[in-house]
Enzyme design. Structure first.
Site, PDB file in Angstrom:
ATOM      1  N   TYR A 153       0.839  -1.207   0.000  1.00  0.00           N
ATOM      2  CA  TYR A 153       0.000   0.000   0.000  1.00  0.00           C
ATOM      3  C   TYR A 153       0.875   1.259   0.000  1.00  0.00           C
ATOM      4  CZ  TYR A 153      -3.548   3.316   1.755  1.00  0.00           C
ATOM      5  OH  TYR A 153      -4.398   4.387   1.921  1.00  0.00           O
TER       6      TYR A 153
HETATM    7  N1  LIG Z   1      -9.590   5.510   5.284  1.00  0.00           N
HETATM    8  C1  LIG Z   1      -8.352   5.924   5.521  1.00  0.00           C
HETATM    9  O1  LIG Z   1      -7.883   5.932   6.650  1.00  0.00           O
HETATM   10  C2  LIG Z   1      -7.497   6.430   4.385  1.00  0.00           C
HETATM   11  C3  LIG Z   1      -6.319   7.129   4.695  1.00  0.00           C
HETATM   12  C4  LIG Z   1      -5.509   7.593   3.655  1.00  0.00           C
HETATM   13  C5  LIG Z   1      -5.879   7.364   2.339  1.00  0.00           C
HETATM   14  N2  LIG Z   1      -7.027   6.673   2.085  1.00  0.00           N
HETATM   15  C6  LIG Z   1      -7.366   6.441   0.683  1.00  0.00           C
HETATM   16  O2  LIG Z   1      -8.642   6.996   0.402  1.00  0.00           O
HETATM   17  C7  LIG Z   1      -9.237   6.277  -0.665  1.00  0.00           C
HETATM   18  C8  LIG Z   1     -10.661   5.869  -0.259  1.00  0.00           C
HETATM   19  O3  LIG Z   1     -10.577   5.021   0.868  1.00  0.00           O
HETATM   20  P1  LIG Z   1     -11.816   4.725   1.839  1.00  0.00           P
HETATM   21  O4  LIG Z   1     -11.272   4.767   3.220  1.00  0.00           O
HETATM   22  O5  LIG Z   1     -12.965   5.573   1.467  1.00  0.00           O
HETATM   23  O6  LIG Z   1     -12.077   3.185   1.473  1.00  0.00           O
HETATM   24  P2  LIG Z   1     -13.460   2.377   1.323  1.00  0.00           P
HETATM   25  O7  LIG Z   1     -13.047   0.929   1.296  1.00  0.00           O
HETATM   26  O8  LIG Z   1     -14.464   2.834   2.305  1.00  0.00           O
HETATM   27  O9  LIG Z   1     -13.971   2.814  -0.125  1.00  0.00           O
HETATM   28  C9  LIG Z   1     -13.235   2.495  -1.276  1.00  0.00           C
HETATM   29  C10 LIG Z   1     -14.159   2.503  -2.479  1.00  0.00           C
HETATM   30  O10 LIG Z   1     -13.350   2.127  -3.623  1.00  0.00           O
HETATM   31  C11 LIG Z   1     -14.022   1.103  -4.342  1.00  0.00           C
HETATM   32  N3  LIG Z   1     -13.059   0.270  -5.036  1.00  0.00           N
HETATM   33  C12 LIG Z   1     -12.188  -0.623  -4.497  1.00  0.00           C
HETATM   34  N4  LIG Z   1     -11.502  -1.236  -5.462  1.00  0.00           N
HETATM   35  C13 LIG Z   1     -11.932  -0.724  -6.641  1.00  0.00           C
HETATM   36  C14 LIG Z   1     -11.617  -0.989  -7.997  1.00  0.00           C
HETATM   37  N5  LIG Z   1     -10.708  -1.904  -8.335  1.00  0.00           N
HETATM   38  N6  LIG Z   1     -12.253  -0.275  -8.955  1.00  0.00           N
HETATM   39  C15 LIG Z   1     -13.197   0.646  -8.624  1.00  0.00           C
HETATM   40  N7  LIG Z   1     -13.547   0.917  -7.353  1.00  0.00           N
HETATM   41  C16 LIG Z   1     -12.920   0.235  -6.371  1.00  0.00           C
HETATM   42  C17 LIG Z   1     -14.805   0.336  -3.280  1.00  0.00           C
HETATM   43  O11 LIG Z   1     -15.869  -0.440  -3.827  1.00  0.00           O
HETATM   44  C18 LIG Z   1     -15.285   1.467  -2.367  1.00  0.00           C
HETATM   45  O12 LIG Z   1     -16.506   2.002  -2.791  1.00  0.00           O
HETATM   46  C19 LIG Z   1      -8.314   5.094  -0.959  1.00  0.00           C
HETATM   47  O13 LIG Z   1      -7.476   5.406  -2.055  1.00  0.00           O
HETATM   48  C20 LIG Z   1      -7.498   4.988   0.307  1.00  0.00           C
HETATM   49  O14 LIG Z   1      -6.258   4.380   0.094  1.00  0.00           O
HETATM   50  C21 LIG Z   1      -7.844   6.210   3.065  1.00  0.00           C
END
Ligand SMILES: NC(=O)c1ccc[n+]([C@@H]2O[C@H](COP(=O)([O-])OP(=O)(O)OC[C@H]3O[C@@H](n4cnc5c(N)ncnc54)[C@H](O)[C@@H]3O)[C@@H](O)[C@H]2O)c1
Length: 246
Positions: A153
């Site tokens: 990641y």
């Molecule tokens: N939640 C955290 O703490 C955090 C921190 C830093 C960065 N992020 C980043 O923020 C972004 C969103 O994360 P989140 O926490 O909302 O996660 P989440 O799992 O709640 O949502 C992710 C969404 O992406 C979709 N998804 C996953 N794989 C996919 C694919 N191959 N094609 C299309 N859609 C796909 C899922 O169906 C879901 O709707 C990510 O890139 C994550 O790495 C999250």
């Protein structure tokens, strides 16, 4: 709130839930015409989300064919987007590198990094053609610092940052800006992929002593996606509660 994105066609990957849904809601409130791309479009519930996208499409952003087909549909139906938010991502398991399975490593890299390349590449020509565009990628503090247990990641997010800076330089005179945001932990379903120890360790590293809110992060993205963000490109916006040192 001003509607500074009025009528702007906007793609948000992974927009069916979590951070992507929050970004979509904020940009829609700013006037954007939001198209959600998600591998699980059934996650999206417009009542719970509190807004209506103009379209919701089933797309696997890690799959070149899926992205190409969906991009063609968007370009034909709606024309060149003004905004592309590369948000879709997965965490993958929390295990040391020596125990990390190669197939899992590949999938984490594909969903978090290949996707940013594929989706950006699909829309750059049309954005350049109209001399305007905002590409914003949701990276992570993990991509700046490295975090034990999530090497795939962190590597993918570091790659997304390198890609952002490179594409920004390629497009620097085009009117298309390319930026990223590097958030700390946000309370979403993504945390279900993590261990309790990993979540506790991540929280403990945030100087503000609280998690980042989805609306706070969406506000940063809303600026990077706006016409006002006109002389900033190749930059990684911070949303780390004081954790980031660069
Ligand atoms: N939640 C955290 O703490 C955090 C921190 C830093 C960065 N992020 C980043 O923020 C972004 C969103 O994360 P989140 O926490 O909302 O996660 P989440 O799992 O709640 O949502 C992710 C969404 O992406 C979709 N998804 C996953 N794989 C996919 C694919 N191959 N094609 C299309 N859609 C796909 C899922 O169906 C879901 O709707 C990510 O890139 C994550 O790495 C999250």
């Amino acid at each position: 709130m001003t509607r500074k994105l009025e009528g702007q066609i906007t793609i948000i990957t992974g927009g069916a839930r979590g951070i992507g849904r929050g970004i979509a809601k904020r940009l829609a409130a700013d006037g954007a015409q939001v198209i959600i791309w998600d591998i699980r479009p059934e996650y999206f519930d417009s009542v719970a989300a509190g807004f209506e996208p103009i379209d919701t499409m089933a797309v696997d952003v890690a799959d070149p064919e899926s992205v190409a087909t969906a991009a063609q549909t968007v370009l034909t139906t709606y024309g060149a987007p003004s905004i592309v938010v590369n948000n879709a991502g997965i965490n993958g398991p929390v295990v040391p590198v020596t125990d990390y399975d190669f197939e899992t490593w590949r999938r984490v890299i594909q969903v978090n990094l290949d996707s940013v390349f594929l989706v950006s590449r699909a829309f750059v020509p049309a954005m350049v053609e109209k001399s305007y565009g905002r590409i914003v990628t949701v990276a992570s503090i993990a991509g700046k610092e490295g975090v034990p247990g999530i090497a795939a990641y962190a590597s993918a997010k570091a790659g997304a940052i390198g890609f952002t800076k490179s594409l920004a330089k390629e497009l620097v005179t085009s009117g298309v800006t390319v930026n990223a945001v590097a958030p700390v932990m946000v309370e979403t379903e993504l945390l279900e992929q993590m261990t309790a120890e990993h979540i506790a360790a991540s929280k403990a590293k945030i100087p503000m002593q609280r998690l980042l809110g989805i609306e706070e992060l969406a506000a940063v993205v809303a600026f990077a996606a706006s016409p006002e963000c006109s002389c900033t490109t190749g930059f990684v916006f911070d949303a780390s509660g004081g954790r980031a040192t660069y």
